[in-house]
Design a protein around this motif. Sequence first.
Motif, PDB file in Angstrom:
ATOM      1  N   VAL A  22       0.837  -1.199   0.000  1.00  0.00           N
ATOM      2  CA  VAL A  22       0.000   0.000   0.000  1.00  0.00           C
ATOM      3  C   VAL A  22       0.871   1.249   0.000  1.00  0.00           C
ATOM      4  O   VAL A  22       0.597   2.205  -0.740  1.00  0.00           O
ATOM      5  N   CYS A  23       1.940   1.247   0.808  1.00  0.00           N
ATOM      6  CA  CYS A  23       2.764   2.462   0.884  1.00  0.00           C
ATOM      7  C   CYS A  23       3.377   2.804  -0.472  1.00  0.00           C
ATOM      8  O   CYS A  23       3.440   3.970  -0.849  1.00  0.00           O
ATOM      9  N   TRP A  24       3.801   1.803  -1.224  1.00  0.00           N
ATOM     10  CA  TRP A  24       4.368   2.049  -2.553  1.00  0.00           C
ATOM     11  C   TRP A  24       3.311   2.685  -3.466  1.00  0.00           C
ATOM     12  O   TRP A  24       3.574   3.661  -4.163  1.00  0.00           O
ATOM     13  N   GLY A  25       2.116   2.133  -3.434  1.00  0.00           N
ATOM     14  CA  GLY A  25       1.026   2.662  -4.255  1.00  0.00           C
ATOM     15  C   GLY A  25       0.686   4.093  -3.901  1.00  0.00           C
ATOM     16  O   GLY A  25       0.448   4.925  -4.775  1.00  0.00           O
ATOM     17  N   ARG A  26       0.693   4.394  -2.617  1.00  0.00           N
ATOM     18  CA  ARG A  26       0.377   5.763  -2.181  1.00  0.00           C
ATOM     19  C   ARG A  26       1.481   6.725  -2.593  1.00  0.00           C
ATOM     20  O   ARG A  26       1.220   7.849  -3.024  1.00  0.00           O
ATOM     21  N   LEU A  27       2.748   6.282  -2.478  1.00  0.00           N
ATOM     22  CA  LEU A  27       3.859   7.123  -2.918  1.00  0.00           C
ATOM     23  C   LEU A  27       3.813   7.348  -4.425  1.00  0.00           C
ATOM     24  O   LEU A  27       4.104   8.450  -4.905  1.00  0.00           O
ATOM     25  N   GLU A  28       3.429   6.322  -5.182  1.00  0.00           N
ATOM     26  CA  GLU A  28       3.268   6.472  -6.642  1.00  0.00           C
ATOM     27  C   GLU A  28       2.180   7.479  -6.968  1.00  0.00           C
ATOM     28  O   GLU A  28       2.348   8.313  -7.862  1.00  0.00           O
ATOM     29  N   THR A  29       1.077   7.416  -6.251  1.00  0.00           N
ATOM     30  CA  THR A  29      -0.028   8.341  -6.493  1.00  0.00           C
ATOM     31  C   THR A  29       0.397   9.773  -6.214  1.00  0.00           C
ATOM     32  O   THR A  29       0.110  10.675  -7.012  1.00  0.00           O
ATOM     33  N   LEU A  30       1.083   9.987  -5.101  1.00  0.00           N
ATOM     34  CA  LEU A  30       1.568  11.331  -4.786  1.00  0.00           C
ATOM     35  C   LEU A  30       2.512  11.850  -5.864  1.00  0.00           C
ATOM     36  O   LEU A  30       2.399  12.996  -6.299  1.00  0.00           O
ATOM     37  N   HIS A  31       3.430  11.012  -6.292  1.00  0.00           N
ATOM     38  CA  HIS A  31       4.375  11.427  -7.326  1.00  0.00           C
ATOM     39  C   HIS A  31       3.651  11.726  -8.641  1.00  0.00           C
ATOM     40  O   HIS A  31       3.959  12.706  -9.315  1.00  0.00           O
ATOM     41  N   HIS A  32       2.689  10.900  -8.985  1.00  0.00           N
ATOM     42  CA  HIS A  32       1.940  11.089 -10.231  1.00  0.00           C
ATOM     43  C   HIS A  32       1.138  12.401 -10.204  1.00  0.00           C
ATOM     44  O   HIS A  32       1.105  13.138 -11.188  1.00  0.00           O
ATOM     45  N   CYS A  33       0.513  12.691  -9.062  1.00  0.00           N
ATOM     46  CA  CYS A  33      -0.330  13.881  -8.957  1.00  0.00           C
ATOM     47  C   CYS A  33       0.469  15.158  -8.714  1.00  0.00           C
ATOM     48  O   CYS A  33       0.073  16.230  -9.188  1.00  0.00           O
ATOM     49  N   LEU A  34       1.553  15.055  -7.983  1.00  0.00           N
ATOM     50  CA  LEU A  34       2.360  16.230  -7.628  1.00  0.00           C
ATOM     51  C   LEU A  34       3.848  15.938  -7.831  1.00  0.00           C
ATOM     52  O   LEU A  34       4.631  15.914  -6.875  1.00  0.00           O
ATOM     53  N   PRO A  35       4.272  15.720  -9.081  1.00  0.00           N
ATOM     54  CA  PRO A  35       5.664  15.309  -9.328  1.00  0.00           C
ATOM     55  C   PRO A  35       6.719  16.332  -8.918  1.00  0.00           C
ATOM     56  O   PRO A  35       7.861  15.962  -8.657  1.00  0.00           O
ATOM     57  N   ARG A  36       6.354  17.588  -8.844  1.00  0.00           N
ATOM     58  CA  ARG A  36       7.335  18.596  -8.434  1.00  0.00           C
ATOM     59  C   ARG A  36       7.563  18.593  -6.928  1.00  0.00           C
ATOM     60  O   ARG A  36       8.568  19.094  -6.448  1.00  0.00           O
ATOM     61  N   HIS A  37       6.621  18.040  -6.188  1.00  0.00           N
ATOM     62  CA  HIS A  37       6.722  18.018  -4.728  1.00  0.00           C
ATOM     63  C   HIS A  37       7.185  16.675  -4.167  1.00  0.00           C
ATOM     64  O   HIS A  37       7.750  16.630  -3.083  1.00  0.00           O
ATOM     65  N   TYR A  38       6.891  15.591  -4.892  1.00  0.00           N
ATOM     66  CA  TYR A  38       7.194  14.260  -4.366  1.00  0.00           C
ATOM     67  C   TYR A  38       7.974  13.438  -5.380  1.00  0.00           C
ATOM     68  O   TYR A  38       7.577  13.327  -6.534  1.00  0.00           O
ATOM     69  N   LYS A  39       9.071  12.856  -4.911  1.00  0.00           N
ATOM     70  CA  LYS A  39       9.899  11.997  -5.768  1.00  0.00           C
ATOM     71  C   LYS A  39       9.174  10.678  -6.034  1.00  0.00           C
ATOM     72  O   LYS A  39       8.295  10.275  -5.283  1.00  0.00           O
ATOM     73  N   SER A  40       9.611   9.990  -7.075  1.00  0.00           N
ATOM     74  CA  SER A  40       9.013   8.690  -7.388  1.00  0.00           C
ATOM     75  C   SER A  40       9.441   7.677  -6.325  1.00  0.00           C
ATOM     76  O   SER A  40      10.515   7.802  -5.734  1.00  0.00           O
ATOM     77  N   PRO A  41       8.615   6.666  -6.095  1.00  0.00           N
ATOM     78  CA  PRO A  41       9.002   5.643  -5.126  1.00  0.00           C
ATOM     79  C   PRO A  41      10.286   4.921  -5.531  1.00  0.00           C
ATOM     80  O   PRO A  41      11.070   4.512  -4.668  1.00  0.00           O
TER      81      PRO A  41
END
Length: 76
Positions: free
Chosen positions: A41-60
């Motif tokens: 689940v944590c990987w999926g959530r990190l992917e979602t954050l990166h996909h939606c806000l790539p300038r703020h969150y690095k890819s998993p």
Amino acid sequence: METTKPSITIGELEANYQLYCKALKMLIAEKRTLNKIQRTVCWGRLETLHHCLPRHYKSPDYLYAQLVKSQTAAIS
């Protein structure tokens, strides 16, 4: 009529970002394989954050590489 729970919001994901990073760090410390980690689940959530806000969150993938590198350096 079927009722479904609304999906998690970006705000909720952002609020739990540090928790997802901590979970990822723990999975790496447990020597889990990347394949198994990618199904969490944590990987999926990190992917979602990166996909939606790539300038703020690095890819998993990037976070994984950085955490593996830092854990390897700590052992040496």
